[in-house]
Write an enzyme that holds these catalytic residues in place. Structure first.
Site, PDB file in Angstrom:
ATOM      1  CG  ASP A 112      17.029  11.313  34.889  1.00 12.76           C
ATOM      2  OD1 ASP A 112      16.723  10.146  34.531  1.00 12.76           O
ATOM      3  OD2 ASP A 112      17.885  11.989  34.277  1.00 12.76           O
ATOM      4  CG  HIS A 130      20.247   6.449  26.468  1.00 16.21           C
ATOM      5  ND1 HIS A 130      21.472   5.931  26.122  1.00 16.21           N
ATOM      6  CD2 HIS A 130      20.208   7.689  25.912  1.00 16.21           C
ATOM      7  CE1 HIS A 130      22.139   6.812  25.391  1.00 16.21           C
ATOM      8  NE2 HIS A 130      21.394   7.885  25.249  1.00 16.21           N
TER       9      HIS A 130
END
Ligand code: BDR
Ligand code: CA
Length: 321
Positions: free
Chosen positions: A9, A247
């Site tokens: 994303d 992340h």
């Protein structure tokens, strides 16, 4: 040569993960599919295309727009407060002539699995919606590819949406559970390790100072992209420390240097119900565990070396913290 299909994303940390992959001499990125989350799937594809142009990897990387909502229900919209107006901190990267392929992301995933077979690692950095649709369409997918590595979930670390739920899993738990049950060789790179590896504005300033000429544009980009909202958001969320968890790049480092991580292997499912537990990864250490597939879960990390590995990818000489 490692072959990666990245599903993202494409927000700020996704963009670093993609650029990291494009700069690894022993990695070929066979394609990027996008999903909703940090931004919309079409905007994520546009970001991915512009990043590819900026990095100029020397080979073609096809991009496909994927699903823009979860398998069930609606999506509330992009995370503007974390990833800015366009997912990459509002930075306007130069346009490119490359267009997304005109096909469905699940079909592209299946096509890449047929072409590259057990050499292919699928790496998801967002919701697992595209991969769930692919495995529903081609149930042999888990046996066709080498493995799946995903950034998402948490084992013992606190969640970042609900007490035990992480955003990529919470955003489409039904899709994640389909992937968990499908039979992939599956590895979770979750908050237990991504919260331990943290980047500071000072580290990015050093990245810029020592960036090799072909990575100057990346260095300028990542400093601009993190300046306005990403570091301020993480400052507020992480006990007011001037640092941000790493992340999505952690999943790519796992894919290239798994020796920097410690894993446990345990049967696991995704909770799809529950006011406080939707999106939680449920592991079962009982003697007779529930009917679930074994998942490799990253529980610890050599966070100093992970950060050095990421930064060194873009600097002329090996970077030491
Ligand atoms: C995950 O959520 C997204 O915002 C990040 O890009 C990362 O993939 C962290 O919970
Ligand atoms: Ca992501």
């Amino acid at each position: 040569m490692l072959k990666f299909l990245i599903d993202a994303d494409t927000g700020i940390d996704d963009s670093v993960a993609i650029c990291y992959a494009l700069r690894q001499p022993n990695v070929r990125v066979v394609g990027i599919t996008t999903s909703f989350g940090n931004t919309t799937a079409p905007q994520g594809a546009e970001n991915s295309l512009r990043l590819i142009k900026m990095m100029d990897p020397g080979y073609e990387v096809p991009v496909v727009v994927g699903e823009n909502k979860p398998l069930f229900g609606d999506w509330h919209g992009p995370e503007y407060h974390i990833h800015g107006s366009n997912g990459i901190g509002g930075v306007e990267l130069p346009e490119t002539d490359q267009k997304p392929l005109d096909m469905k992301a699940e079909d592209f995933i299946i096509e890449m699995a047929r072409e590259h077979g057990r050499e292919l690692t699928i790496i998801t950095l967002g919701r697992m919606t595209n991969l769930a649709l692919a495995v529903q369409k081609e149930p042999n997918l888990p046996q066709m590819v080498k493995n799946v590595i995903f950034m998402g979930g948490t084992f013992k670390e606190r969640g970042n949406v609900l007490p035990h739920s992480e955003a990529n899993i919470f955003g489409d738990p039904e899709a994640a559970d389909i992937v968990f049950r499908a039979g992939f060789d599956l590895t979770m790179v979750g908050l237990d390790v991504t919260h331990k590896t943290q980047v500071t504005p000072e580290a990015l300033a050093k990245l810029k100072k020592y960036a090799s000429p072909e990575n100057q544009a990346f260095a300028d980009y990542i400093i601009k992209a993190t300046d306005d909202v990403y570091f301020p958001f993480n400052h507020a969320q992480n006990n007011c420390l001037d640092r941000s968890p790493v992340h999505d790049p952690s999943a790519l480092v796992y894919a290239t240097c798994p020796q920097l991580f410690k894993t446990v292997r345990v049967p696991a499912r995704v909770e799809c119900k529950g006011e406080f537990t939707r999106g939680m990864i449920v592991t079962d250490f009982r003697e007779y565990p529930f009917d679930a597939q074994y998942v490799n879960i990253c529980v610890d990390v050599d966070h100093v070396r992970v950060l050095e590995k990421i930064i060194s990818t873009f600097t002329a000489k090996a970077f030491k913290i």
